[in-house]
Design an enzyme around this catalytic site. Structure first.
Site, PDB file in Angstrom:
ATOM      1  N   ASP A   8       0.954  -1.136   0.274  1.00 43.52           N
ATOM      2  CA  ASP A   8       0.094   0.004  -0.159  1.00 43.52           C
ATOM      3  C   ASP A   8       0.955   1.111  -0.121  1.00 43.52           C
ATOM      4  O   ASP A   8       2.237   0.981   0.368  1.00 43.52           O
ATOM      5  CB  ASP A   8      -1.212  -0.132   1.008  1.00 43.52           C
ATOM      6  N   CYS A  66       3.507  -2.451   4.040  1.00 43.07           N
ATOM      7  CA  CYS A  66       2.096  -1.698   4.520  1.00 43.07           C
ATOM      8  C   CYS A  66       3.025  -1.407   5.345  1.00 43.07           C
ATOM      9  O   CYS A  66       3.844  -0.881   6.098  1.00 43.07           O
ATOM     10  CB  CYS A  66       0.693  -2.205   5.573  1.00 43.07           C
ATOM     11  N   THR A  68       3.180  -1.096   9.182  1.00 41.96           N
ATOM     12  CA  THR A  68       3.494  -1.674   9.948  1.00 41.96           C
ATOM     13  C   THR A  68       3.159  -3.289   9.499  1.00 41.96           C
ATOM     14  O   THR A  68       4.539  -4.326  10.148  1.00 41.96           O
ATOM     15  CB  THR A  68       2.582  -2.039  11.164  1.00 41.96           C
ATOM     16  N   HIS A  99       9.007 -22.478  12.503  1.00 42.68           N
ATOM     17  CA  HIS A  99       7.765 -22.379  13.437  1.00 42.68           C
ATOM     18  C   HIS A  99       7.298 -22.541  12.402  1.00 42.68           C
ATOM     19  O   HIS A  99       5.929 -23.715  12.487  1.00 42.68           O
ATOM     20  CB  HIS A  99       7.835 -22.275  14.572  1.00 42.68           C
ATOM     21  N   HIS A 134       5.645 -28.888  14.886  1.00 42.49           N
ATOM     22  CA  HIS A 134       4.914 -27.782  13.742  1.00 42.49           C
ATOM     23  C   HIS A 134       4.752 -27.952  13.258  1.00 42.49           C
ATOM     24  O   HIS A 134       2.948 -26.990  12.654  1.00 42.49           O
ATOM     25  CB  HIS A 134       6.469 -26.698  13.255  1.00 42.49           C
TER      26      HIS A 134
END
Ligand code: RB5
Length: 363
Positions: A8, A66, A68, A99, A134
């Site tokens: 974005d 973006c 964050t 993981h 996992h």
């Protein structure tokens, strides 16, 4: 390798650093926008484009940008098979891959600098997934995803059926107290319910009919034909479930046994429809455990000219899925359930025991 990239306006500042690093490693970047900075642009559309490209097999992984990395990974995670997390440090990226086997990494234009990008991407790409416990957790997540389409690590496509009716019947068939009669009926019923999805990609054409009211155009399945190929002997229990709905499908048979010395599957019988190369082929093998016999059955059908092949199972283990997809990545696997792992005898856990014995009452 192909990586899809989406951003974005707030992540745009990192875009050229991502492209430069990936191309320096000879990774093909599929740029799915945004292409200019526009404050009105939201992170949702690039997230869905990148996630969709991975789900459709057009890219193997994705990088999302973006402000964050948060919003864009939340959006991407709505698409089945996507495992996206925001990463600010190489250590986050390492754990996310080892993981969680993340196939999408989200970076924040407001939380990291362009100079941080190469080390984070390098760590993500070069860290192997640890599998084991996992993988079991990821499989549980995959099972509750709403859609039926999931991409499993190893590159192939698998469809797990989470419809309540199928889950209910799988629950009964697992019960060791279920009688042979019930087992047979349930295996047919479950396979019948799966037909709806396994035939989803059969091509349609238009045809004219006269209803009592007027002439109209209706859809009809194109001339392409189906072949179902049970692997003896347990696969036989799935045949009638399909034939009830697709009565014109032709039926082939494959017999394999395991060589006690080499443990390799050996063919002892193979009879397929003569025009197998023209048909959509569904190999039936209820228990995808080690994957040895299913992978061998697929090879056998390919050797006889079969091209469009799917594998239909009742219960699959991750080990079997990996085996089939490592040898035949293009084969779509359909399974009514995805189980945890194999035990030391090669039985699926929790599974249902030996499907052949339970179907024919031989134990
Ligand atoms: C856009 O201002 C910002 O909210 C977005 O890029 C992202 O950080 C959301 O999680």
């Amino acid at each position: 390798m192909k990586i899809a990239l989406g951003t974005d306006h707030a992540g745009f500042i990192l875009k050229s650093a991502v492209v430069d690093y990936l191309t320096s490693r000879n990774i093909e970047v599929v740029d799915l926008g945004a292409y200019i900075v526009d404050e009105e642009d939201s992170y949702t559309d690039p997230a869905f484009r990148v996630a969709g490209a991975i789900a459709d097999g057009e890219a193997e992984a994705g990088v999302l940008l973006c402000g964050t990395g948060y919003g864009i990974s939340i959006a991407a995670n709505k698409i089945p098979g996507i495992r996206a997390v925001p990463c600010d440090t190489p250590e986050n990226a390492r754990i996310a891959k080892a993981h969680n086997n993340v196939n999408v990494i989200a970076l924040g234009g407001r939380t990291i600098k362009p100079s941080d990008v190469p080390e984070i991407l390098k760590t993500w790409l070069d860290t192997p997934f640890e599998g084991g416990r996992h993988l079991r957790r990821l499989n549980k997540i995959a099972m509750v995803e709403k859609s039926t389409l999931n991409v499993i690590q190893g590159g192939g496509r698998i469809t797990i059926f989470n419809h309540p009716l199928i889950q209910h019947k799988v629950g009964i068939i697992r019960d060791k107290n279920t009688s042979v009669k019930q087992f047979r009926e349930l295996l047919q019923e479950i396979t019948g319910l799966m037909v709806y999805e396994i035939t989803r990609n059969l091509p349609l054409t238009d045809k004219k009919v006269d209803t009592p009211i007027e002439a109209t155009t209706v859809k009809t399945i194109e001339g392409r034909k189906m072949a179902i190929v049970p692997v003896l002997r347990a696969g036989l229990g799935m045949v009638d479930g399909i034939l009830q709905l697709v009565p014109n499908a032709k039926v082939g048979h494959i017999g394999l046994y395991r060589d006690p010395a080499t443990l390799e599957p050996v063919e002892y019988y193979c009879k397929l429809p003569f025009d197998i190369e023209e048909r959509d082929i569904f190999i039936l093998d209820p228990m995808l455990a080690t994957g040895g016999s299913s992978a061998a059955a697929i090879s056998l059908v390919k050797k006889r000219g079969g091209r469009r092949i799917s594998l239909v199972c009742l219960i699959a283990a991750p080990e079997g899925i990996d085996k089939v997809h490592s040898e035949h990545p293009e084969v779509e696997i359909y399974s009514a359930a995805l189980d945890s792992h194999l035990n030391s005898h090669g039985y699926i856990v929790p599974g249902l025991g030996d499907a052949g014995d339970r179907l024919f009452g031989t134990k």
